[in-house]
Design a protein around this motif. Structure first.
Motif, mmCIF file in Angstrom:
data_model
loop_
_atom_site.group_PDB
_atom_site.id
_atom_site.type_symbol
_atom_site.label_atom_id
_atom_site.label_comp_id
_atom_site.label_asym_id
_atom_site.label_seq_id
_atom_site.Cartn_x
_atom_site.Cartn_y
_atom_site.Cartn_z
ATOM 1 N N ARG A 67 0.192 -46.847 -55.636
ATOM 2 C CA ARG A 67 0.183 -46.053 -54.414
ATOM 3 C C ARG A 67 -0.038 -44.576 -54.741
ATOM 4 O O ARG A 67 0.572 -44.032 -55.664
ATOM 5 C CB ARG A 67 1.487 -46.245 -53.646
ATOM 6 C CG ARG A 67 1.580 -47.639 -53.030
ATOM 7 C CD ARG A 67 2.956 -47.932 -52.500
ATOM 8 N NE ARG A 67 2.976 -49.193 -51.756
ATOM 9 C CZ ARG A 67 4.082 -49.768 -51.312
ATOM 10 N NH1 ARG A 67 5.251 -49.206 -51.537
ATOM 11 N NH2 ARG A 67 4.013 -50.917 -50.643
ATOM 12 N N GLY A 98 -1.947 -46.767 -46.045
ATOM 13 C CA GLY A 98 -3.055 -45.846 -46.233
ATOM 14 C C GLY A 98 -3.455 -45.222 -44.904
ATOM 15 O O GLY A 98 -3.218 -45.786 -43.836
ATOM 16 N N ASN A 117 -4.582 -47.812 -50.360
ATOM 17 C CA ASN A 117 -3.443 -47.400 -51.181
ATOM 18 C C ASN A 117 -3.349 -45.884 -51.323
ATOM 19 O O ASN A 117 -2.685 -45.372 -52.234
ATOM 20 C CB ASN A 117 -3.498 -48.049 -52.563
ATOM 21 C CG ASN A 117 -4.769 -47.746 -53.333
ATOM 22 O OD1 ASN A 117 -5.844 -47.617 -52.743
ATOM 23 N ND2 ASN A 117 -4.658 -47.642 -54.655
ATOM 24 N N SER A 121 -0.789 -40.517 -52.902
ATOM 25 C CA SER A 121 -0.861 -39.644 -51.741
ATOM 26 C C SER A 121 -1.502 -38.344 -52.193
ATOM 27 O O SER A 121 -1.223 -37.869 -53.303
ATOM 28 C CB SER A 121 0.528 -39.368 -51.156
ATOM 29 O OG SER A 121 0.429 -38.567 -49.989
#
Length: 342
Positions: free
Chosen positions: A111, A294, A125, A113
């Motif tokens: 994952r 996502g 993801n 960000s």
């Protein structure tokens, strides 16, 4: 490439200490990769890292970061964090967009960000943290137009990329809105939202450039300057300190620079803030709770993701009538009756 693992490096203090041995066994680890501005940039890298620090304190996680010394470090830094040690990898800044995308697509179970960037189509993801900074910048432009003694404002950017120019767009249009409301002719040097042409240092790290660009704008009559260039803006603040705030004032970006640039805090009229610490912590919580998806997390005036910082030492320079106008503009932007992007 610098690695700090599981630190308690406090934003704005320069203090670095190791967590207690018991904390090093935290079950969840958030990892951050900075852009070239560094972790102590008094700007978005530092504010994003504060979100990890807050999660360490409040959620009991472990945090670590890698500093990118050059753009060539981005891919290597991200790749070095792969392999299962990081429950979430947080990359900071538009310039890491390509490297983050490549790593995410090659590692669909990891994952990610990214702060200040988003993808279309969505990468399942990757959660983008994006901000409607033109909303707060619009208010800053209106404020600056109302405070300026010369009727000339200045703005410059670090690199001509959307996450920089969105500040510049909002600032110019806020000043234009002031003119429309008051019948004035305040001008903004350094950026044209229509042609997308303006002044850029082409870096985010040269304080000398920050001083030089602010000096040029001051020489052309600007008494309030908005540097949208991360640490470069600290050079502009140093110039304002030398000239005196009666001659030149600075509008900060990303964080409330009154608190992060404490040596020059008196030169800041206000700051256009992105609450990246709050969105980073929200992403961490979502990941811990297995509600990660996502897409995009958008910070705006309505949800507190962006804002205009207090006027601090310059509060007395802002008339009550202007403060009331700004409150009305804030509400108008939130309810949609005032458009910041025309």
């Amino acid at each position: 490439m610098l690695l700090f693992s599981r630190t308690m490096k406090r934003a704005g203090t320069g203090l670095c200490a190791w967590l207690a041995a018991g904390s090093m066994a935290a079950a969840f680890t958030a990892c951050q990769v900075t852009d070239t501005g560094g972790i102590d940039d008094n700007s978005f890298n530092q504010t994003a890292w504060k979100g990890v620090l807050d999660a360490q304190e409040q959620l009991g996680i472990s945090g670590r970061f890698l500093e990118s010394q050059a753009e060539t470090d981005y891919e290597a830094n991200i790749n070095s964090l792969l392999g299962g040690q990081c429950d979430i990898i947080i990359t900071v800044g538009f310039l890491l967009g390509d490297a983050t995308k490549a790593a995410a697509e090659a590692n669909p179970d990891q994952r990610f960000s990214i702060v200040d960037y988003s993808y279309e189509p969505v990468i399942p993801n990757v959660l983008g943290q994006i901000y409607a900074t033109d909303e707060a910048a619009f208010m800053a432009g209106y404020l600056a137009a109302g405070v300026s003694e010369t009727g000339i404002l200045g703005v410059f950017g670090g690199i001509n990329i959307p996450t920089v120019t969105v500040f510049m767009d909002g600032f110019v249009r806020g000043a234009e809105y002031y003119n429309a409301q008051h019948g004035t002719a305040v001008s903004v040097l350094g950026w044209n939202p229509e042609t997308k042409e303006g002044l850029f240092t082409n870096n985010f790290d040269s304080l000398d450039d920050g001083r030089a660009f602010a000096q040029n704008l001051y020489d052309e009559g600007a008494d309030i300057v908005l540097p949208v260039a991360g640490p470069v803006g600290l050079g502009s603040a140093a110039l304002a300190d030398e000239l005196g705030v009666e001659k030149l004032k600075i509008v900060g970006v990303d964080a409330d620079l009154y608190y992060t640039d404490t040596e020059k805090q008196h030169v800041y009229l206000t700051s256009i803030t992105k609450q990246m610490d709050a969105t980073v912590m929200q992403v961490i919580e979502n990941t811990m709770n297995d509600t990660f998806e996502g897409g995009n997390l958008v910070g705006s005036l309505s949800n507190g993701g962006v804002d205009l910082a207090p006027f601090h030492d310059m509060d007395a320079l802002v008339p009550d009538s202007l403060k009331q106008e700004l409150a009305g503009i804030r509400q108008g932007i939130i309810d949609g009756t005032i458009a910041v992007d025309r």
